[in-house]
Design an enzyme around this catalytic site. Structure first.
Site, PDB file in Angstrom:
ATOM      1  N   GLN A 158     169.559 -23.730 -23.212  1.00  0.00           N
ATOM      2  CA  GLN A 158     168.760 -24.575 -24.101  1.00  0.00           C
ATOM      3  C   GLN A 158     167.291 -24.203 -23.967  1.00  0.00           C
ATOM      4  O   GLN A 158     166.498 -24.968 -23.455  1.00  0.00           O
ATOM      5  CB  GLN A 158     168.939 -26.055 -23.733  1.00  0.00           C
ATOM      6  CG  GLN A 158     170.171 -26.690 -24.289  1.00  0.00           C
ATOM      7  CD  GLN A 158     169.998 -27.028 -25.758  1.00  0.00           C
ATOM      8  OE1 GLN A 158     169.487 -26.248 -26.535  1.00  0.00           O
ATOM      9  NE2 GLN A 158     170.443 -28.194 -26.143  1.00  0.00           N
ATOM     10  N   PHE A 159     166.929 -23.007 -24.426  1.00  0.00           N
ATOM     11  CA  PHE A 159     165.535 -22.604 -24.304  1.00  0.00           C
ATOM     12  C   PHE A 159     164.629 -23.531 -25.103  1.00  0.00           C
ATOM     13  O   PHE A 159     163.461 -23.686 -24.807  1.00  0.00           O
ATOM     14  CB  PHE A 159     165.335 -21.149 -24.745  1.00  0.00           C
ATOM     15  CG  PHE A 159     165.119 -20.989 -26.217  1.00  0.00           C
ATOM     16  CD1 PHE A 159     163.837 -20.946 -26.735  1.00  0.00           C
ATOM     17  CD2 PHE A 159     166.191 -20.893 -27.087  1.00  0.00           C
ATOM     18  CE1 PHE A 159     163.630 -20.801 -28.102  1.00  0.00           C
ATOM     19  CE2 PHE A 159     165.990 -20.751 -28.443  1.00  0.00           C
ATOM     20  CZ  PHE A 159     164.706 -20.700 -28.952  1.00  0.00           C
ATOM     21  N   THR A 160     165.167 -24.200 -26.096  1.00  0.00           N
ATOM     22  CA  THR A 160     164.346 -25.083 -26.909  1.00  0.00           C
ATOM     23  C   THR A 160     163.808 -26.262 -26.109  1.00  0.00           C
ATOM     24  O   THR A 160     162.875 -26.917 -26.526  1.00  0.00           O
ATOM     25  CB  THR A 160     165.137 -25.612 -28.120  1.00  0.00           C
ATOM     26  OG1 THR A 160     166.332 -26.207 -27.657  1.00  0.00           O
ATOM     27  CG2 THR A 160     165.471 -24.490 -29.073  1.00  0.00           C
TER      28      THR A 160
END
Length: 105
Positions: A33-35
């Site tokens: 989940q780089f966001t």
């Protein structure tokens, strides 16, 4: 890694969060989940400038999954790194736990 595999987030027979994923013989799904690294402090559009590039983040993701697999002794299910994925789950409980490695509370 022990903090994640031993975190007591599942109810015991008294309804108290007193069991870990290992205690309940649970499985793990690790989805990148780089966001979550989005910055929203300036303007109205999220910025991902602080997110690690793929050449750093993919090896970190894989190393995390490998370490969790070694700790739990179970195969770790994963998503596809960087893909647009649709994940369906049953969120059982009103709990959100944020683990910040820089802020050791």
């Amino acid at each position: 890694m022990g903090k994640i595999s031993k975190l007591r987030i599942f109810d015991d027979e008294n309804g108290v969060m007193n069991r870990s994923v290992m205690d309940v013989d649970g499985d793990c799904l690790v989805v990148s989940q780089f966001t979550l690294m989005a910055s929203y402090k300036k303007g109205n559009r999220p910025s991902w400038i602080k997110a690690a590039p793929h050449d750093i983040s993919i090896p970190m993701y894989k190393a995390f999954c490998k370490a969790l697999e070694a700790e739990t002794g179970k195969h770790i299910e994963t998503g596809e790194f960087g893909a647009d994925m649709k994940v369906e789950l049953l969120n059982d409980g009103p709990v959100t736990i944020c683990m910040d490695t820089k802020n050791k509370e």
